[in-house]
Each structure stands twice: as C-alpha cells, then as structure tokens.
Design a protein around this motif. Structure first.
Motif, short mmCIF file in Angstrom:
data_model
loop_
_atom_site.label_atom_id
_atom_site.label_comp_id
_atom_site.label_asym_id
_atom_site.label_seq_id
_atom_site.Cartn_x
_atom_site.Cartn_y
_atom_site.Cartn_z
N ALA A 102 0.86 -1.19 0.00
CA ALA A 102 0.00 0.00 0.00
C ALA A 102 0.89 1.24 0.00
O ALA A 102 2.07 1.16 0.35
N LYS A 103 0.32 2.34 -0.40
CA LYS A 103 1.02 3.63 -0.37
C LYS A 103 0.27 4.57 0.56
O LYS A 103 -0.95 4.50 0.68
N ARG A 104 1.02 5.45 1.21
CA ARG A 104 0.45 6.44 2.12
C ARG A 104 0.76 7.83 1.58
O ARG A 104 1.89 8.11 1.20
N VAL A 105 -0.27 8.67 1.55
CA VAL A 105 -0.09 10.04 1.11
C VAL A 105 -0.48 10.95 2.27
O VAL A 105 -1.63 10.93 2.72
N VAL A 106 0.48 11.71 2.76
CA VAL A 106 0.23 12.61 3.89
C VAL A 106 -0.50 13.84 3.36
O VAL A 106 -0.07 14.47 2.41
N ARG A 107 -1.61 14.13 4.01
CA ARG A 107 -2.40 15.30 3.65
C ARG A 107 -2.62 16.15 4.88
O ARG A 107 -2.29 15.74 5.99
N GLU A 108 -3.21 17.32 4.70
CA GLU A 108 -3.39 18.24 5.81
C GLU A 108 -4.27 17.66 6.92
O GLU A 108 -3.92 17.73 8.09
N TYR A 148 -4.00 0.74 -2.30
CA TYR A 148 -3.21 -0.49 -2.46
C TYR A 148 -2.39 -0.41 -3.73
O TYR A 148 -2.73 0.28 -4.68
N VAL A 149 -1.29 -1.14 -3.72
CA VAL A 149 -0.39 -1.22 -4.87
C VAL A 149 -0.70 -2.52 -5.59
O VAL A 149 -0.66 -3.59 -4.97
N LYS A 150 -1.02 -2.43 -6.85
CA LYS A 150 -1.33 -3.63 -7.62
C LYS A 150 -0.08 -4.47 -7.80
O LYS A 150 0.95 -3.98 -8.18
N GLN A 151 -0.21 -5.73 -7.47
CA GLN A 151 0.93 -6.65 -7.55
C GLN A 151 0.89 -7.46 -8.83
O GLN A 151 -0.10 -7.86 -9.30
#
Length: 72
Positions: A56-62, A69-72
C-alpha cells in the motif's frame, strides 16, 4: 498473501473493495474502519504495516493521510 496477518488481509481487501487503487481514489483509515468493524488503532497499524511491506502507499495530507493499495 501468505506473509500477512489476518488483520492486514482484511484491511488490504477493504482497500481493494473500496476501489482505493491510486492516489486519486485513496481512502482514509476512517473509510476502512467503516468497511471493517475493528478498532481504528488496529486498522492504522495494519495500514502502516502494509505500507512497509510495499502493498500500500500512504499520502500525507493536511487533515488525514490517505491510503491506496499497490497492484501486484
């Protein structure tokens, strides 16, 4: 998904079912919590673990971080 805990599997499946497949469709821990009836702390820990495992990827937002999820 053999190396995932049962909680990680549920959270990853929830991201997939919610359609969180890229940055434009990412979901928060609260979105996942609405889909998977577990404590927010467990979900947050599972999300971080999935990020660390590259699933998975995390994007920090305000306001709240978003996850997809990251496709495998």
């Amino acid at each position: 998904m053999a190396d995932l805990s049962p909680i990680e599997e549920k959270v990853l499946r929830a991201l997939q079912e919610l359609g969180a497949s890229d940055e434009n469709k990412m979901k928060t821990a609260d979105n996942v919590m609405a889909k998977v009836p577990m404590a927010k702390g467990q979900i947050a820990n599972a999300l971080i673990s999935l990020v660390n495992k590259g699933l998975a990827k995390r994007v920090v937002r305000e306001k709240a971080s978003g996850y997809y999820y990251v496709k495998q």
